[in-house]
Design an enzyme around this catalytic site. Structure first.
Site, PDB file in Angstrom:
ATOM      1  N   HIS A  89      11.674  34.944  22.849  1.00 44.39           N
ATOM      2  CA  HIS A  89      12.579  34.431  23.894  1.00 44.39           C
ATOM      3  C   HIS A  89      11.886  34.460  25.257  1.00 44.39           C
ATOM      4  O   HIS A  89      12.004  33.511  26.042  1.00 44.39           O
ATOM      5  CB  HIS A  89      13.842  35.291  23.988  1.00 44.39           C
ATOM      6  CG  HIS A  89      14.924  34.921  23.011  1.00 44.39           C
ATOM      7  ND1 HIS A  89      15.465  33.664  22.940  1.00 44.39           N
ATOM      8  CD2 HIS A  89      15.583  35.664  22.084  1.00 44.39           C
ATOM      9  CE1 HIS A  89      16.412  33.637  22.006  1.00 44.39           C
ATOM     10  NE2 HIS A  89      16.496  34.833  21.463  1.00 44.39           N
ATOM     11  N   GLY A 105      20.016  42.723  19.749  1.00 38.54           N
ATOM     12  CA  GLY A 105      18.981  42.577  20.770  1.00 38.54           C
ATOM     13  C   GLY A 105      19.377  41.510  21.764  1.00 38.54           C
ATOM     14  O   GLY A 105      20.285  40.704  21.509  1.00 38.54           O
ATOM     15  N   HIS A 130      11.272  38.735  17.769  1.00 37.22           N
ATOM     16  CA  HIS A 130      12.248  37.673  18.080  1.00 37.22           C
ATOM     17  C   HIS A 130      12.517  37.644  19.594  1.00 37.22           C
ATOM     18  O   HIS A 130      12.548  36.562  20.199  1.00 37.22           O
ATOM     19  CB  HIS A 130      13.528  37.962  17.281  1.00 37.22           C
ATOM     20  CG  HIS A 130      14.688  37.064  17.558  1.00 37.22           C
ATOM     21  ND1 HIS A 130      15.232  36.233  16.595  1.00 37.22           N
ATOM     22  CD2 HIS A 130      15.458  36.883  18.668  1.00 37.22           C
ATOM     23  CE1 HIS A 130      16.260  35.568  17.120  1.00 37.22           C
ATOM     24  NE2 HIS A 130      16.420  35.958  18.365  1.00 37.22           N
ATOM     25  N   GLU A 131      12.674  38.824  20.189  1.00 35.02           N
ATOM     26  CA  GLU A 131      13.008  38.883  21.624  1.00 35.02           C
ATOM     27  C   GLU A 131      11.809  38.514  22.487  1.00 35.02           C
ATOM     28  O   GLU A 131      11.970  37.858  23.526  1.00 35.02           O
ATOM     29  CB  GLU A 131      13.530  40.282  22.002  1.00 35.02           C
ATOM     30  CG  GLU A 131      14.725  40.792  21.204  1.00 35.02           C
ATOM     31  CD  GLU A 131      15.911  39.850  21.179  1.00 35.02           C
ATOM     32  OE1 GLU A 131      16.023  38.996  22.071  1.00 35.02           O
ATOM     33  OE2 GLU A 131      16.734  39.949  20.237  1.00 35.02           O
ATOM     34  N   GLN A 145      17.837  34.897  27.849  1.00 25.42           N
ATOM     35  CA  GLN A 145      19.101  34.401  27.273  1.00 25.42           C
ATOM     36  C   GLN A 145      20.257  34.467  28.269  1.00 25.42           C
ATOM     37  O   GLN A 145      21.258  33.788  28.076  1.00 25.42           O
ATOM     38  CB  GLN A 145      19.466  35.205  26.013  1.00 25.42           C
ATOM     39  CG  GLN A 145      18.491  34.986  24.861  1.00 25.42           C
ATOM     40  CD  GLN A 145      18.828  35.861  23.685  1.00 25.42           C
ATOM     41  OE1 GLN A 145      18.427  37.026  23.646  1.00 25.42           O
ATOM     42  NE2 GLN A 145      19.576  35.332  22.740  1.00 25.42           N
ATOM     43  N   CYS A 195      20.765  34.529  16.094  1.00 27.20           N
ATOM     44  CA  CYS A 195      20.414  34.505  17.517  1.00 27.20           C
ATOM     45  C   CYS A 195      21.687  34.235  18.302  1.00 27.20           C
ATOM     46  O   CYS A 195      22.432  33.304  17.973  1.00 27.20           O
ATOM     47  CB  CYS A 195      19.380  33.410  17.784  1.00 27.20           C
ATOM     48  SG  CYS A 195      18.901  33.325  19.519  1.00 27.20           S
ATOM     49  N   LEU A 196      21.916  35.048  19.337  1.00 24.48           N
ATOM     50  CA  LEU A 196      23.126  34.872  20.139  1.00 24.48           C
ATOM     51  C   LEU A 196      23.102  33.551  20.896  1.00 24.48           C
ATOM     52  O   LEU A 196      24.146  33.055  21.300  1.00 24.48           O
ATOM     53  CB  LEU A 196      23.283  36.050  21.109  1.00 24.48           C
ATOM     54  CG  LEU A 196      23.400  37.420  20.427  1.00 24.48           C
ATOM     55  CD1 LEU A 196      23.437  38.536  21.461  1.00 24.48           C
ATOM     56  CD2 LEU A 196      24.635  37.473  19.524  1.00 24.48           C
TER      57      LEU A 196
HETATM   58  O1  K1U Z   1      18.090  37.666  20.405  1.00 27.12           O
HETATM   59  C1  K1U Z   1      19.216  37.518  19.986  1.00 27.12           C
HETATM   60  O2  K1U Z   1      19.773  36.453  20.106  1.00 27.12           O
HETATM   61  C2  K1U Z   1      19.926  38.656  19.285  1.00 27.12           C
HETATM   62  C3  K1U Z   1      19.792  38.610  17.792  1.00 27.12           C
HETATM   63  C4  K1U Z   1      18.628  39.506  17.389  1.00 27.12           C
HETATM   64  C5  K1U Z   1      18.091  39.389  16.005  1.00 27.12           C
HETATM   65  C6  K1U Z   1      18.908  39.437  14.886  1.00 27.12           C
HETATM   66  C7  K1U Z   1      18.360  39.368  13.616  1.00 27.12           C
HETATM   67  C8  K1U Z   1      17.006  39.269  13.457  1.00 27.12           C
HETATM   68  C9  K1U Z   1      16.207  39.202  14.544  1.00 27.12           C
HETATM   69  C10 K1U Z   1      16.738  39.284  15.836  1.00 27.12           C
HETATM   70  C11 K1U Z   1      21.108  39.106  17.211  1.00 27.12           C
HETATM   71  O3  K1U Z   1      21.516  40.187  17.449  1.00 27.12           O
HETATM   72  S1  K1U Z   1      21.995  38.049  16.175  1.00 27.12           S
HETATM   73  C12 K1U Z   1      23.403  39.031  15.659  1.00 27.12           C
HETATM   74  C13 K1U Z   1      23.065  40.062  14.645  1.00 27.12           C
HETATM   75  O4  K1U Z   1      22.043  40.007  14.018  1.00 27.12           O
HETATM   76  C14 K1U Z   1      23.984  41.210  14.425  1.00 27.12           C
HETATM   77  C15 K1U Z   1      25.141  41.367  15.118  1.00 27.12           C
HETATM   78  C16 K1U Z   1      25.978  42.444  14.881  1.00 27.12           C
HETATM   79  C17 K1U Z   1      25.678  43.368  13.946  1.00 27.12           C
HETATM   80  C18 K1U Z   1      24.530  43.235  13.200  1.00 27.12           C
HETATM   81  C19 K1U Z   1      23.673  42.155  13.445  1.00 27.12           C
HETATM   82 ZN    ZN Z   2      17.705  35.245  19.883  1.00 27.93          ZN
END
Ligand code: K1U
Ligand code: ZN
Length: 182
Positions: free
Chosen positions: A137, A46, A133-134, A51, A91-92
């Protein structure tokens, strides 16, 4: 398309409350595409416009393994929530940190698509968690805000250390040129 720069905690711009989207033009469509490209490259499941330092209420999500199920939520509103789920979130904008957060396991959302068409949808599981989560943000909130002050301080210090190490590291060597037959 373009890769956008993802802001990292504790950048104060991540605390901005995003404004509703009112114009669904070509430039907005390009932003949606650039956000998907940035999310896939990260990689993530996401991404909220906040972000990438764009303070509009726009979210992109793709939780599929094949990375081919695009969800766009513009001006999302949660109409109802039920159940609870404790999920290990990442979270990225907080790279390399994962911790458990409790949220609703099911949500009903009203939003607009990339063309401005309104829809309502019931979400569950990781899709529901990711949407919450988004939306956080877009409201200037991060998943680390659900953790203790002590954990948050440790995370801030670790990210600071990681950033300094990255800045001090020599640039990666250029790739070797392809072999061209004479
Ligand atoms: O919002 C963001 O920073 C993105 C975040 C979203 C998220 C992940 C987990 C739970 C709630 C919200 C991410 O994508 S973190 C990376 C991640 O979870 C992932 C990356 C590659 C493959 C599978 C998962
Ligand atoms: Zn995030």
């Amino acid at each position: 398309m373009a890769l956008l720069t993802i802001l990292e905690y504790p950048d104060p711009r991540l605390r901005t409350r995003a404004e509703p989207v009112t114009v669904f033009d070509e430039a907005f469509g390009r932003l949606v595409d650039d956000m998907f490209e940035t999310m896939y490259a990260a990689p993530g499941i996401g991404l909220a416009a906040t972000q990438v330092n764009v303070h509009q209420r726009l979210i992109v999500i793709d939780i599929s393994e094949e990375r081919n199920e695009r969800h766009v939520f513009v001006n999302p509103e949660i109409l109802g929530k039920s159940g609870t789920a404790v999920t290990e979130e990442g979270c990225l904008s907080v790279p390399g940190i994962f911790d458990e957060v409790q949220r609703a396991s099911r949500v009903r959302v009203r939003a607009r698509d990339r063309h401005g068409i309104e829809f309502e949808q019931d979400l569950e599981g990781i899709l529901a968690v990711c949407l919450q989560h988004e939306i956080d943000h877009l409201d200037g909130k991060l998943f680390v805000d659900y953790l203790s002050d002590l954990k948050r301080e440790r995370i801030r210090k670790k990210l600071d250390k990681d950033r300094k190490a990255r800045a001090a590291a020599p640039a990666a060597p250029a790739p070797l040129p392809a072999r061209v037959p004479l």
